[in-house]
Design an enzyme around this catalytic site. Structure first.
Site, PDB file in Angstrom:
ATOM      1  N   PRO A  67      61.601  97.533  81.039  1.00 14.18           N
ATOM      2  CA  PRO A  67      62.241  98.447  82.001  1.00 14.18           C
ATOM      3  C   PRO A  67      62.876  99.644  81.296  1.00 14.18           C
ATOM      4  O   PRO A  67      62.827 100.771  81.795  1.00 14.18           O
ATOM      5  CB  PRO A  67      63.289  97.554  82.670  1.00 14.18           C
ATOM      6  CG  PRO A  67      62.737  96.165  82.530  1.00 14.18           C
ATOM      7  CD  PRO A  67      62.054  96.139  81.200  1.00 14.18           C
ATOM      8  N   TYR A  68      63.458  99.417  80.121  1.00 13.56           N
ATOM      9  CA  TYR A  68      64.024 100.532  79.346  1.00 13.56           C
ATOM     10  C   TYR A  68      62.960 101.592  79.088  1.00 13.56           C
ATOM     11  O   TYR A  68      63.182 102.792  79.303  1.00 13.56           O
ATOM     12  CB  TYR A  68      64.566  99.984  78.017  1.00 13.56           C
ATOM     13  CG  TYR A  68      64.797 101.029  76.941  1.00 13.56           C
ATOM     14  CD1 TYR A  68      65.892 101.888  76.991  1.00 13.56           C
ATOM     15  CD2 TYR A  68      63.919 101.151  75.855  1.00 13.56           C
ATOM     16  CE1 TYR A  68      66.103 102.844  75.998  1.00 13.56           C
ATOM     17  CE2 TYR A  68      64.123 102.098  74.864  1.00 13.56           C
ATOM     18  CZ  TYR A  68      65.222 102.941  74.939  1.00 13.56           C
ATOM     19  OH  TYR A  68      65.417 103.880  73.962  1.00 13.56           O
TER      20      TYR A  68
END
Ligand code: NAD
Ligand code: UGA
Length: 315
Positions: free
Chosen positions: A153-154
Site C-alpha cells: 500500500p505504501y
C-alpha cells in the site's frame, strides 16, 4: 552549484530531509524546513537530526503539516527549489488502518503542495519517489520505463504522488522531477529500517531479525548520494517532467550485509529468522543509466564504506 537559491525542504527533520537541508545550507542556500513531527518514530530522534541546523541563521523551521501549506504559504513565498521529502514512510507498516496515514501524508499532502506550488512558481519541484513503485517485478534491473506495479500500500501512495507530479507538469508546466530512491542508509537512518535495527541489536548484544531467508536483495544507497542526486536534479537542464532511478550500485542480499557487519563488529552476530513480511519485494536493482546521462549522477559510496560510516555513527 548555483548558490543562494531559496529552498523549501518538506520533511526536513527526517532522515533524508535533514541531510539534504544541511548540504543546501553548506552550499549557501537559505532553507525553509517544514515538518509536522509525525509520531511514526520518536520525535527526539528528529529533533537531534536538526539540532545543528537550528543554529544556522539561513535555516528556518516551520512546524506544521504540508496538507495545510496554504496557511504557511506567506513565509514560503519566493522559494526557488522545492525538495519534497515529507511522507509516511515504511513498506511493511502500510497495511490495515495505518493506510489512512499514508493517504493523508503521501497523496493528499503532495496534492496540496503541488496546488500551492503551481501558484508560487518555483524553478524546480523535486519529489522523493521510491523503488517501491516497481513492486515484485520479474525484470531486473528496474528501468524507469517499466510498468510500475507496487507490492505494498505504501508503494501505491508513492506512485500516486509521482503521477500527481507528472500531471501538474503536463497541465501547468510545473517543473517537477521525481527521484526513485532505492533503500537509503547512513547516519540517522529511520529506526524501523534494516541497517538501523541490525546495528542497534549488535551494539546491545541482542538477537537481530531477518525476514525470510535473507537472500532478498536491495540496491542500497548511501544518503550522501541521494543528496547529490537532488542537487543535480535541481540544476540539470533536461530534468523537468522526468523520473529517475537513484540507486547506490551496491546490490547485495541481506545475508551479505550481515557478513559485512560481522567484520565491522569483530564478533559473531545472533540472528533469528522470521517469515517474509507482506509488502516486501524480493529484489530491487536500479538501472541508473538515465540519471547518469541526464543528471550526471553516479553513486560515490561503496556499501563497505557507507556501512562503516553508519556503524561508527552509533558509537
Ligand atoms: P522520515 O520518516 O525519516 O522523514 C519524513 C519526515 O517527514 C518526518 O520527519 C515526518 O515527521 C515528516 N512528515 C511526514 N508527513 C508530513 C506532513 N504531512 N507534513 C510535514 N511533515 C511530514 O523518512 P525518510 O526515510 O527520510 O524518507 C524521506 C522521503 O524519502 C519519503 O518521502 C520517503 O517515502 C522517501 N524514500 C525513502 C527511502 C528510504 O530508504 N529511506 C527510500 C525511497 C523513498
Ligand atoms: C526502504 C524504505 O524503508 C522505504 O521507505 C523505501 O520506500 C524503500 O526502501 C525504497 O527503496 O523505496 P526497505 O527496502 O524495506 O524499504 O528497507 P529496509 O527496512 O532497510 O529493509 C531491507 C530488507 O531488510 C527488506 O527485505 C526487509 O524485509 C529486511 N529486514 C528489515 C530484515 O530482514 N530485518 C529487519 O529487522 C528489517
Amino acid at each position: 552549484m548555483q548558490q543562494n537559491k531559496k529552498c523549501l525542504v518538506t520533511g526536513a527533520a527526517g532522515f533524508i530531509g535533514s541531510h539534504l537541508a544541511r548540504r543546501l545550507l553548506r552550499e549557501g542556500c537559505p532553507v525553509i524546513g517544514i515538518d509536522s513531527f509525525t509520531d511514526y518514530y520518536d520525535r527526539a530522534i528528529k529533533e537531534k537530526n536538526i539540532n545543528d541546523l537550528k543554529h544556522n541563521p539561513l535555516f528556518r523551521l516551520i512546524t506544521g503539516d504540508i496538507v495545510d501549506i496554504e496557511n504557511m504559504g506567506a513565509e514560503c513565498e519566493g522559494v526557488q527549489w522545492i525538495f519534497h521529502q515529507a511522507a509516511q514512510a515504511g513498506v511493511r507498516a502500510s497495511w490495515g488502518d495505518e493506510f489512512t496515514h499514508y493517504i493523508h501524508h503521501n497523496v493528499l499532502g503532495t496534492q496540496r503542495l503541488l496546488e500551492w506550488a503551481r501558484r508560487s512558481k518555483p524553478e524546480r519541484f523535486i519529489y522523493a519517489s521510491s523503488s517501491s513503485v516497481y513492486g515484485d517485478t520479474g525484470k531486473l534491473p528496474m528501468h524507469e520505463d517499466d510498468l510500475p506495479a507496487p507490492h505494498s500500500p505504501y508503494g501505491v501512495t508513492k506512485l500516486a504522488a509521482e503521477h500527481l507530479c507528472n500531471l501538474y507538469h503536463r497541465n501547468f508546466n510545473l517543473p517537477t522531477v521525481s527521484l526513485r530512491y532505492f533503500t537509503v542508509y547512513g547516519p540517522g537512518q529511520r529506526p524501523d529500517m534494516a541497517f538501523h535495527r541490525f546495528i542497534r541489536a549488535i551494539n546491545d548484544n541482542e538477537e537481530l531479525t531477518i525476514y525470510g531467508t535473507g537472500e532478498q536483495t536491495r540496491d542500497f544507497t548511501f544518503v550522501d548520494d541521494i543528496v547529490a542526486a537532488n542537487l543535480a536534479a535541481a540544476q540539470a537542464e533536461k530534468a523537468e517532467g522526468r523520473v529517475y532511478n537513484i540507486g547506490g550500485g551496491s546490490r547485495i542480499s541481506v545475508n551479505g550485509v550481515l557478513n559485512i557487519l560481522r567484520g565491522l563488529a569483530g564478533q559473531d552476530i545472533k540472528v533469528r529468522y522470521e517469515p517474509v513480511q507482506a509488502g516486501d519485494p524480493p529484489h530491487t536493482y536500479a538501472d541508473t543509466s538515465r540519471a547518469a546521462r541526464e543528471l550526471g549522477f553516479s553513486p560515490q559510496s561503496s556499501l563497505e564504506d557507507g556501512l562503516g560510516i553508519m556503524f561508527n555513527s552509533f558509537k
